[in-house]
Design an enzyme around this catalytic site. Structure first.
Site, short mmCIF file in Angstrom:
data_model
loop_
_atom_site.label_atom_id
_atom_site.label_comp_id
_atom_site.label_asym_id
_atom_site.label_seq_id
_atom_site.Cartn_x
_atom_site.Cartn_y
_atom_site.Cartn_z
N HIS A 36 0.47 -1.07 -0.20
CA HIS A 36 -0.01 0.47 -0.45
C HIS A 36 0.78 1.18 -0.07
O HIS A 36 0.65 2.17 -1.02
CB HIS A 36 -0.68 0.21 1.49
CG HIS A 36 -2.37 -0.81 1.29
ND1 HIS A 36 -2.36 -2.14 0.77
CD2 HIS A 36 -3.53 -0.24 0.64
CE1 HIS A 36 -3.79 -2.39 0.83
NE2 HIS A 36 -4.28 -1.12 0.78
N LYS A 101 -9.45 -9.25 7.14
CA LYS A 101 -10.47 -9.39 8.99
C LYS A 101 -10.33 -8.58 9.73
O LYS A 101 -9.52 -7.41 10.17
CB LYS A 101 -9.71 -10.57 9.46
CG LYS A 101 -7.92 -10.29 10.08
CD LYS A 101 -7.42 -11.75 10.65
CE LYS A 101 -6.46 -11.33 10.96
NZ LYS A 101 -6.15 -10.46 12.69
#
Lengths: 175, 277
Positions: A36, A101
């Site tokens: 990222h 998650k």
């Protein structure tokens, strides 16, 4: 369980409700912390990211190396909250959604509602289980990041739970 | 004196790591299976996946979780043992390097440059000198989704055990869905800043659900577990009765001025192996 194809159609995305279990089939790109950071460096420099953000689905994951005969090694989701800083901008650039998650920030929840996108939760820790849902894997970018590199996964009947739906309803908000 | 070549320790670490990463401990699996019976909806689905995942990992000999962790190695070294060969820490790293070469993830990097060390070394090694001529090697691959949610607080004696309990529960509450619940909560009480954290990690090496032999500590473990499971976070944060599988506390003497409390979070994927040489 509802079977869905990625990218989701507007109607499919709109019909999903937080808490629902689904099976996902289609293309996802793995990216976690370091990937990222690099994608943002490219975007900031007006350079082309390793995959078109528009319509893409990011799987927050860093897989184990593939054993012989398998597309990937163990590949469960990683903690999505570490990507809170990145998700809103990518969603505004047209990201279809994310799989990871755990809870994400209020800002991410609001942005999902704004863009009509969906955040799915895979079951954390189930690395061996999810390896079987990945039928093909291809290295796309940043090989020096090893397991943190970007991989294109073709997934089939990948089990997940709708964690934050396109209206911004979250399974993590209770009471 | 008994002579042991550290190459034997390297082999032992390699074999423990190779075994540990492929399965949940028996205590952990049993606790998840019990929890499954009490949950419903998405929470039950999550626990079903966790149990199926363990079977798949064992059947196919692939890591149960892709986060094969930082290699935490604990060695109890009998003082009647004479070690020969390479330096002990090098032997441990050699074992880790070997075990992580193929299908385990290399998850260790420089904290500043973030450059991966490429072989999952260095191991996090603790050595304790004990009586006798045996060497006990314990291997705990520690994932960071849960490690990241750990916390330590230096409480005052006035805050006492009430304050300690509140801090433990608060830490689990703040962690929410992020550490992959249902978690095992390792608690260290007492000691120094560093000793307290180590005690919390050692608590995680106990079989899941085992009680501290000291009754008042066992009572504390039960009370905290009940409060944590009243939070409603549930498996994976999907809501439910099982936020923690167990609370395991280790207590060590501390200074008259202090009450250090450390909470070391462990996800539901408890992996641990031990061998005596």
């Amino acid at each position: 369980m509802k079977k869905l194809r990625l990218p989701l159609s507007k109607e499919d995305a709109a019909a999903l409700c937080a808490g629902e279990s689904v099976l996902l089939t289609g293309t996802v790109f793995t990216a976690r912390d370091c990937a990222h950071k690099r994608i943002f460096e490219l975007l900031d420099a007006d350079m082309v990211p390793p995959f078109p953000i528009k319509g893409a689905y990011i799987y927050y994951a860093g897989p184990c190396p593939a054993p012989e005969g398998m597309a990937t090694g163990s590949c469960g989701p990683t903690t999505s909250a570490r990507m809170n800083a990145y998700a809103p901008r990518l969603l505004r650039l047209g990201l279809g959604g994310m799989i990871g998650k755990g809870e994400m920030s209020e800002e991410v929840r609001r942005t999902l509602a704004e863009t009509g996108s969906v955040y799915f939760a895979a079951i954390g820790g189930a690395g061996a289980f999810y390896a079987h849902a990945v039928k093909k894997s291809e290295l796309v970018a940043f090989p020096d990041l090893l397991s943190e590199a970007v991989y294109r996964f073709e997934v089939e009947d990948f089990p997940a739970v709708v964690a934050i739906d396109s209206r911004g309803k979250s399974i993590y908000q209770r009471g | 004196m008994r002579t042991i070549d550290t190459r034997q320790i390297a082999d032992c670490v390699a074999s423990l790591a190779a075994k540990a990463c492929l399965r949940l401990t028996d205590g952990c699996r049993a606790a998840v299976a019990r929890a499954r019976e009490t949950e419903e909806g998405a929470a039950r689905f999550a626990l079903d996946v966790i149990l199926e995942n363990d079977e798949t990992a064992q059947a196919e000999q692939i890591p149960v979780c892709q986060d094969t962790g930082v290699a935490c190695v604990f060695i109890e070294l009998g003082q009647e043992v004479y070690l020969t060969g390479m330096v002990l820490a090098d032997a441990v790293n050699e074992g880790v390097r070997r075990a992580y070469r193929d299908i385990f993830r290399k998850s260790v990097c420089d904290p500043i440059t973030r450059v991966n060390t490429g072989d999952n070394t260095p191991a996090h090694l603790h050595v304790e000198i004990v009586a006798g001529d045996r060497v006990t090697v314990s291997f705990l691959p520690k994932g960071f989704g849960s490690e990241n949610m750990s916390a330590l607080k230096m409480l005052t004696p006035a805050e006492g055990m009430r304050g300690a309990l509140d801090f433990i529960v608060e830490t689990v509450k703040n962690a929410g869905s992020r550490p992959c619940p249902p978690v095992v909560v390792g608690v260290g009480i007492g000691g120094t800043f560093d000793g307290c954290a180590l005690a919390a990690k050692k608590a995680l090496m106990r079989p899941v659900g085992s009680q501290n032999p000291r009754e008042e500590v066992a009572r504390l473990e039960r009370e905290v577990l009940e409060r944590i499971n009243g939070l409603g976070i549930g498996p994976q944060g999907f809501g439910g009765k099982t936020t923690a599988l167990a609370v395991q506390a280790e207590v060590i003497p501390t200074h008259i001025a202090g009450l250090p409390v450390a909470v070391n979070m462990q996800c539901h994927c408890v992996r641990f192996e031990k061998e005596v040489l």
